[in-house]
Design a protein around this motif. Sequence first.
Motif, PDB file in Angstrom:
ATOM      1  N   ASP A 116     -44.132  12.478 -18.643  1.00  0.00           N
ATOM      2  CA  ASP A 116     -44.187  12.821 -17.058  1.00  0.00           C
ATOM      3  C   ASP A 116     -44.560  11.836 -16.104  1.00  0.00           C
ATOM      4  O   ASP A 116     -45.768  11.080 -16.270  1.00  0.00           O
TER       5      ASP A 116
ATOM      6  N   GLN B 278     -41.109  12.906 -24.454  1.00  0.00           N
ATOM      7  CA  GLN B 278     -40.868  13.137 -22.966  1.00  0.00           C
ATOM      8  C   GLN B 278     -42.300  12.429 -22.087  1.00  0.00           C
ATOM      9  O   GLN B 278     -43.266  13.088 -22.618  1.00  0.00           O
TER      10      GLN B 278
ATOM     11  N   SER C 167     -48.162   7.419 -15.536  1.00  0.00           N
ATOM     12  CA  SER C 167     -47.361   8.321 -16.518  1.00  0.00           C
ATOM     13  C   SER C 167     -48.299   8.966 -17.672  1.00  0.00           C
ATOM     14  O   SER C 167     -49.317   8.449 -18.229  1.00  0.00           O
TER      15      SER C 167
ATOM     16  N   ILE D 195     -39.253  11.146 -17.796  1.00  0.00           N
ATOM     17  CA  ILE D 195     -38.660   9.881 -18.573  1.00  0.00           C
ATOM     18  C   ILE D 195     -38.786  10.268 -19.947  1.00  0.00           C
ATOM     19  O   ILE D 195     -39.633  10.823 -20.787  1.00  0.00           O
ATOM     20  N   THR D 196     -37.560  10.210 -20.616  1.00  0.00           N
ATOM     21  CA  THR D 196     -37.192  10.441 -22.178  1.00  0.00           C
ATOM     22  C   THR D 196     -37.453   9.092 -22.782  1.00  0.00           C
ATOM     23  O   THR D 196     -36.569   8.180 -22.299  1.00  0.00           O
TER      24      THR D 196
ATOM     25  N   GLN E 111     -33.195   4.798 -15.473  1.00  0.00           N
ATOM     26  CA  GLN E 111     -33.949   5.216 -14.248  1.00  0.00           C
ATOM     27  C   GLN E 111     -35.004   6.303 -15.028  1.00  0.00           C
ATOM     28  O   GLN E 111     -36.259   6.269 -14.778  1.00  0.00           O
ATOM     29  N   ASN E 112     -34.509   7.103 -15.986  1.00  0.00           N
ATOM     30  CA  ASN E 112     -35.329   8.271 -16.424  1.00  0.00           C
ATOM     31  C   ASN E 112     -35.257   8.066 -18.042  1.00  0.00           C
ATOM     32  O   ASN E 112     -35.478   9.255 -18.818  1.00  0.00           O
ATOM     33  N   HIS E 113     -34.972   6.916 -18.518  1.00  0.00           N
ATOM     34  CA  HIS E 113     -34.976   6.653 -19.939  1.00  0.00           C
ATOM     35  C   HIS E 113     -35.643   5.300 -20.463  1.00  0.00           C
ATOM     36  O   HIS E 113     -35.529   4.318 -19.507  1.00  0.00           O
TER      37      HIS E 113
ATOM     38  N   LYS F  20     -31.592  18.083 -15.339  1.00  0.00           N
ATOM     39  CA  LYS F  20     -30.958  16.741 -15.337  1.00  0.00           C
ATOM     40  C   LYS F  20     -30.017  16.553 -16.408  1.00  0.00           C
ATOM     41  O   LYS F  20     -30.327  16.830 -17.457  1.00  0.00           O
TER      42      LYS F  20
ATOM     43  N   SER G  87     -28.733  14.431 -19.146  1.00  0.00           N
ATOM     44  CA  SER G  87     -29.233  13.221 -19.934  1.00  0.00           C
ATOM     45  C   SER G  87     -28.133  12.103 -20.224  1.00  0.00           C
ATOM     46  O   SER G  87     -26.999  12.537 -20.413  1.00  0.00           O
TER      47      SER G  87
ATOM     48  N   GLY H  81     -40.423  11.543 -11.961  1.00  0.00           N
ATOM     49  CA  GLY H  81     -39.994  12.582 -12.716  1.00  0.00           C
ATOM     50  C   GLY H  81     -40.027  12.315 -14.177  1.00  0.00           C
ATOM     51  O   GLY H  81     -40.654  11.258 -14.403  1.00  0.00           O
TER      52      GLY H  81
ATOM     53  N   GLU I 208     -28.450  12.161 -12.382  1.00  0.00           N
ATOM     54  CA  GLU I 208     -28.877  10.706 -12.321  1.00  0.00           C
ATOM     55  C   GLU I 208     -27.785   9.929 -12.364  1.00  0.00           C
ATOM     56  O   GLU I 208     -26.835  10.005 -12.876  1.00  0.00           O
TER      57      GLU I 208
END
Length: 150
Positions: free
Chosen positions: A93, A91, A46, A99-100, A10-12, A59, A61, A97, A3
């Motif tokens: 879904d 986490q 989500s 997300i943490t 973006q994913n956090h 990914k 992190s 994708g 990422e």
Amino acid sequence: MIESLADPFQNHRLLLFYKGDISALTLFLQQASGSVFFPEPLPPLSEALEEDEDAPAGKVSVHPAMLLSTANQTLQLDNDLLRIEAGFAEQVDAPGGVITVYMARFTLLDPPHLLMESRNCKFRTLPELRGRPPAEMELLRRAYVKMMEG
């Protein structure tokens, strides 16, 4: 796929909270949009992954300290007002994708109500946040349990 570090969120996401050491008063920071996640809400549809369910691997992190630094810059906060709460990494879904979500705690003796109101945010108790989307409510529940156990 790695990422982009240009957008570490973006994913956090971060969940910011205050917990009184003496009173155990617990407050979550809510943005003007209604979301308790920073810098932006979770995407629609989500779902929180089950606590024993592992997210798909693959990914790289971002370290929570980098997220905290970005949040401090975005909210224009001093670097010592928040600290990452160890042991919380949930986490979700999401359509884009996994997300943490990490938690960061305000380190002050009293909640900085006026400071955060000047940033268009308000501290809320868990009951005041009822009615948020199911993924948010589940993560708030898990965060509350983590805080009360720790």
